[in-house]
Design an enzyme around this catalytic site. Structure first.
Site, short mmCIF file in Angstrom:
data_model
loop_
_atom_site.label_atom_id
_atom_site.label_comp_id
_atom_site.label_asym_id
_atom_site.label_seq_id
_atom_site.Cartn_x
_atom_site.Cartn_y
_atom_site.Cartn_z
N ASP A 35 39.17 -15.24 78.75
CA ASP A 35 37.89 -15.52 78.83
C ASP A 35 37.83 -16.92 79.79
O ASP A 35 38.82 -17.41 79.87
CB ASP A 35 37.22 -15.92 77.61
CG ASP A 35 35.77 -16.57 77.43
OD1 ASP A 35 35.08 -15.74 78.02
OD2 ASP A 35 35.59 -17.58 77.06
N ASP A 42 34.77 -19.62 80.17
CA ASP A 42 34.23 -20.91 79.57
C ASP A 42 34.70 -21.40 78.30
O ASP A 42 34.67 -20.51 77.33
CB ASP A 42 32.57 -20.69 79.41
CG ASP A 42 32.15 -20.38 80.92
OD1 ASP A 42 32.52 -21.16 81.86
OD2 ASP A 42 31.10 -19.26 80.99
N ASP A 82 37.46 -18.30 73.27
CA ASP A 82 37.11 -19.41 72.53
C ASP A 82 35.86 -18.99 71.42
O ASP A 82 35.60 -19.44 70.48
CB ASP A 82 36.49 -20.59 73.08
CG ASP A 82 35.22 -20.08 73.80
OD1 ASP A 82 34.19 -20.57 73.18
OD2 ASP A 82 35.12 -19.13 74.67
#
Length: 222
Positions: A7, A9, A183
């Site tokens: 991922d 961000d 995250d």
């Protein structure tokens, strides 16, 4: 060859690039500050809560881009990279990506954010393969404001990762080891599909899920 998916961000960079791009447009006076900042903040809160409608958000973001010529957008993005993204790049994240590349893993970033915002960031991170939300382009290469295909978020990341691998003549099951770093609880579908999910800088919901399922937790930015 193993597979390493990331991922973007809050995983490889300690910020949300889409949100920060919106805030950048506000700062330079490209959009109405009060209205845009209010809508941008509301969408970001929905994303964090896991209630975001990805198509609604993407068409808001892409609709904003469609108001400007591509040449102007590219010039602004270069400024955005210099002022916001480059100072946010962290050695720990760059080293993690390079460790996978050094062992000849197939490495890709897969992000819910659109390709216009994220392609230069992936390049700065040294990652050649990017799976991102695709803005529709007209015959001149200008952004129309519409999304092409399905969003690359939630379960959509599983679909898009599968399609990308198929284009490379592979499936997820072909890899003895497949790793995904993320995250957010929004990425639990793809985290659950790989052999080695890694909760990376996890938010509270993903951290709880990872602990319950015995997934490793990695904090890159501490």
């Amino acid at each position: 060859m193993n597979l390493a998916l990331f991922d973007l961000d809050h995983t490889l960079i300690p910020l949300d690039s889409d949100y920060e791009w919106g805030q950048f447009l506000v700062r330079i006076g490209a959009v109405d500050a009060e209205d845009f900042a209010r809508r941008n903040a509301a969408f970001y809160a929905q994303y964090e809560a896991g209630t975001l409608d990805p198509v609604e958000y993407l068409e808001f973001a892409l609709g904003t881009l469609a108001r400007f010529p591509r040449a102007q957008l590219d010039a602004w993005h270069a400024q955005f990279m210099e002022e916001v993204i480059t100072p946010a790049l962290r050695p720990a994240a760059l080293d993690l990506v390079r460790r996978h590349q050094d062992t000849d893993d197939l490495v890709a970033i897969i992000t819910a954010t659109n390709r216009f915002v994220t392609a230069p960031i992936a390049k700065a991170l040294g990652v050649d393969h990017l799976i991102a939300a695709e803005p529709e382009l007209d015959e001149r290469g200008e952004i129309t404001g519409k999304l092409r295909g399905l969003p690359t978020s939630g379960a959509g990341k599983v679909v898009h990762a599968g399609a990308w691998l198929k284009a490379h003549g592979k499936t997820l099951g072909d890899f003895q080891r497949s790793t995904f770093y993320s995250d957010s609880q929004n990425d639990i579908p793809l985290l659950s599909a790989v052999t080695h999910p890694v909760a990376t800088n996890p938010n509270a919901l993903l951290k709880a899920h990872a602990q319950a399922h015995g997934w490793p937790i990695l904090n890159l930015f501490e």
